[in-house]
Design an enzyme around this catalytic site. Structure first.
Site, short mmCIF file in Angstrom:
data_model
loop_
_atom_site.label_atom_id
_atom_site.label_comp_id
_atom_site.label_asym_id
_atom_site.label_seq_id
_atom_site.Cartn_x
_atom_site.Cartn_y
_atom_site.Cartn_z
N LEU A 229 0.83 -1.20 0.00
CA LEU A 229 0.00 0.00 0.00
C LEU A 229 0.86 1.25 0.00
O LEU A 229 0.45 2.31 -0.45
CB LEU A 229 -0.91 0.02 1.23
CG LEU A 229 -1.93 -1.12 1.36
CD1 LEU A 229 -2.66 -1.02 2.69
CD2 LEU A 229 -2.93 -1.07 0.21
N GLY A 230 2.08 1.12 0.54
CA GLY A 230 2.99 2.25 0.61
C GLY A 230 4.30 1.82 1.23
O GLY A 230 4.46 0.68 1.66
N GLY B 85 10.05 0.90 6.25
CA GLY B 85 9.74 -0.36 5.58
C GLY B 85 8.53 -0.20 4.68
O GLY B 85 8.44 0.77 3.93
N VAL C 275 4.00 -0.89 3.98
CA VAL C 275 2.66 -1.11 4.54
C VAL C 275 1.90 -2.03 3.59
O VAL C 275 1.89 -1.80 2.37
CB VAL C 275 1.88 0.22 4.71
CG1 VAL C 275 0.48 -0.05 5.24
CG2 VAL C 275 2.62 1.16 5.65
N LYS D 249 2.01 -2.24 9.09
CA LYS D 249 3.29 -1.56 8.89
C LYS D 249 4.39 -2.56 9.23
O LYS D 249 4.48 -3.04 10.37
CB LYS D 249 3.38 -0.32 9.78
CG LYS D 249 4.66 0.49 9.57
CD LYS D 249 4.75 1.70 10.51
CE LYS D 249 3.93 2.86 10.03
NZ LYS D 249 4.24 4.11 10.80
N ASP E 252 3.07 15.51 13.84
CA ASP E 252 3.25 15.26 12.40
C ASP E 252 1.90 15.31 11.70
O ASP E 252 1.60 14.49 10.84
CB ASP E 252 3.91 13.90 12.19
CG ASP E 252 4.53 13.76 10.78
OD1 ASP E 252 4.56 14.77 10.04
OD2 ASP E 252 4.95 12.64 10.43
#
Length: 629
Positions: A371-372, A377, A379, A396, A488
């Site tokens: 996914l990303g 690392g 996901v 994750k 963030d």
């Protein structure tokens, strides 16, 4: 919806609320009926609409003001205006279809408040009961649902409240309706409404001189309801309210709601087992004394000797017991509460949270596609087998080859923050896994980051964006109240479950504050997202909920810019210099002025004067309620 629109007019001295046309005319007579004398009242036909009553040549003229889909107000065929007050001001200078200029407002007499309509009296309780029944929510989850989705819930309740009313009998046949009306008292004006077919039409069954008359209630292409050649209404309860005041095409006014057969026969447990009547002349004047009955409690019977024709013992707006209609979910778009991530999976008492949040790797299945990815690392999408359900999750996964203890510490620190958080507008942690790699297992938000979604979907309307940023403000208000600083907050870290449901994610930089602290001070400057940071973060390494508010202002700018990068082409040092000079980013194209004003409030340089999320959320909430309705 009606409530919010009316609230926006309550401050006007010439707004009288939910009064009838006849009451409006009486007021104009009191004022002398001079040409151009006018007052504003709530529409009794259209949700969120108004009516303008104007005197000319000793007669009263009435104009319907409808609320358009884009939130503006207009008299049919006329120019659109931002508010009813703006419309009245315009027509004080231009007749533009009115019989004359508006010259003098007739103000409410001293001590007279705008009259409240029947739906305003009941909607809060109806909404609460509907949310409880439909999603089985309680406590904070219930309150969050009502706050975040109030406009949608108000509309939903307003257009379906008839299902809970004693005069609505659902899908019964014409013959059954006649038999039901003829049972018990034969009072003229006794009535019920039944559903005719699946096209959304109904039938009004009315008793007159021993005969049952049937009037068809049709729904036009715009969704308005009316008897043939009759006035149009947004809802059945508005139609019933109108015809309880005047026949207006019927043979007589509506007087007695015909109860369902179980209640008429006095069955034990039926909420209204006593035969009752209410006097003609409408419902509004009597609804003030209404109190929502507690479950299992009957309303007290009228005292003996009271006159049934003049003393109301049955409130036609009192909801009957029982669940809401089973087909309601098919009649509306999905709300956040319909998703599997609105409540924590551990809200179910049968789902036991694992000790120390460690999950069994054998119960976790991962998909191959990513996914990303990032420094930590990747996901991936996965499925975790819980005790009762298989839950779709985002996982994750820490880079294995790096074997960097700092990355592991960061992941565990993020997990430590997330396990303490439980809010519908924050991505929850399901647990952590130690297997081939360290894994953080979280709720899934299928549509991904807000900034990317908006970049790819520029058709999204302002009110949808306002809805999403309001949800983010609710999540941040929860963090503020829980004494956590996110550090963030950006559009890339807001994930969408649906187009109408946002969750705050990525707590890698987040910090829990002690009870005696109101800020966190970093020891060194790290890889910080400077363009989202408040001046005190950059200059003094100080982080607080107020610095998150600054970041929220940047997030709002990103959202209304449809995912553009803030301070495009500028270096961090240039951004800092710009802020020190008192300069701020400009208003995104098409962004509502009120939203840009809120961004600038979030970008208040002095942290002491910057609002907290309690104030920001409330301001967003009020604006959101106003524009969505």
């Amino acid at each position: 919806m009606a409530g919010s629109a009316v609230d926006s007019a309550n401050h006007l001295t010439y707004f009288f609320g939910n009064i009838t046309r006849e009451e409006a005319e009486d007021y104009l007579v009191q004022g002398g009926m001079t040409d151009g004398l006018y007052l504003l009242r709530q529409s009794r036909n259209y949700l969120g609409g108004f009516a303008l009553s104007v005197a000319h040549n000793r007669k009263a003229h009435h104009y319907t003001i409808e609320r358009e889909l884009n939130g503006t107000y207009a008299i049919s065929g006329g120019r659109a205006h931002a508010s009813p007050a703006d419309l009245c001001h315009y027509h004080s200078q231009e007749p533009d279809g009115l019989i004359c200029l508006l010259k003098k407002p007739f103000n409410r007499p001293p001590g007279v408040q705008p009259k409240t309509g029947p739906f305003e009296d009941l909607k809060e309780n109806l909404i609460r009961e509907y949310v409880k029944q439909t999603w089985n929510l309680q406590g904070q989850a219930l309150e969050q649902a009502i706050i975040s989705q109030k406009p949608q819930l108000e509309k939903l309740i307003a257009t379906t409240a008839h299902e809970k009313m004693p005069w609505f009998h659902g899908n019964i046949s014409r013959d059954e309706s006649e038999q039901t009306v003829l049972i018990g008292s034969k009072t003229n004006g006794k009535f019920l409404i039944r559903a005719r077919d699946n096209s959304g039409s109904y039938a009004l069954c009315l008793l007159h001189e021993g005969k049952v008359l049937h009037y068809r209630i049709d729904r036009d292409k715009t969704g308005k309801l009316s008897i043939p050649e009759g006035k149009k209404f947004d809802t059945l309860w508005q139609l019933v309210e109108h015809y309880s005041y005047k026949p207006d095409g019927l043979l007589r006014v509506l007087t007695v709601p015909c109860q369902k057969i179980g209640a008429q026969m006095g069955h034990p447990g039926s909420p209204n087992a006593h035969p009752v009547t209410w006097s003609p002349g409408g419902i509004i004047s009597r609804i003030k004394s209404y109190s929502f009955p507690k479950p299992g409690h009957k309303k007290p019977a009228p005292p003996q000797g009271s006159r049934p024709e003049s003393t109301v013992s049955f409130n036609p707006y009192e909801p009957t017991g029982g669940p809401w209609g089973p087909d309601r979910g098919l009649q509306r778009e999905a709300l956040p509460m319909d998703t599997e991530v609105y409540e924590s999976p551990y809200a179910d008492p049968e789902e036991i949270r694992p000790k120390e949040v460690y999950l069994d790797r054998s119960l976790l299945t991962l998909e191959d596609n990513e996914l990303g990815s990032g420094n930590f690392g990747t996901v991936k999408k996965g499925y975790y087998q819980m005790k009762k359900v298989v839950k779709t999750v985002a996982v994750k996964i820490l880079k294995n080859e790096a074997n960097d203890p700092a990355l592991k510490d960061e992941l565990l620190a993020e997990a430590n923050v997330m396990q303490q958080l439980d809010n519908p507008y924050i991505v929850r942690m399901i647990g952590i896994c130690e297997a081939e790699s360290w894994m953080l297992v979280m709720e899934m938000a299928e549509l991904g980051p807000l900034n990317k979604y908006l970049q790819q979907n520029r058709h999204i309307k302002d009110k949808n964006i306002i809805e999403l940023v309001h949800q983010v403000s609710m999540g941040m208000k929860y963090l503020e109240e829980s004494n956590f600083v996110h550090r963030d907050l950006a559009a890339r870290n807001v994930l969408l479950v649906t187009q109408h449901y946002a969750k705050i994610s990525d707590f890698g930089l987040s910090k829990a504050l002690r009870a005696d602290e109101n800020y966190y001070k970093a020891q060194t400057h790290g890889k910080w997202p400077v363009k989202w940071y408040a001046p005190e973060c950059i200059n003094y390494y100080k982080f607080s909920s107020k610095s998150d508010v600054w970041s929220f202002g940047v997030l709002m700018w990103e959202a209304f810019s449809y995912g553009q990068k803030p301070y495009r082409g500028m270096k961090g040092s240039e951004v800092t210099a710009m802020l020190e000079k008192g300069e701020r980013m400009g208003c995104p194209a098409g962004c509502p002025r009120e939203m840009y004003d809120l961004m600038n409030l979030c970008w208040t340089y002095d942290v002491e004067n910057r609002p907290g999320f309690t104030a920001v959320e409330l301001r967003l909430r009020n604006y959101y309620y106003d524009v969505v309705n």
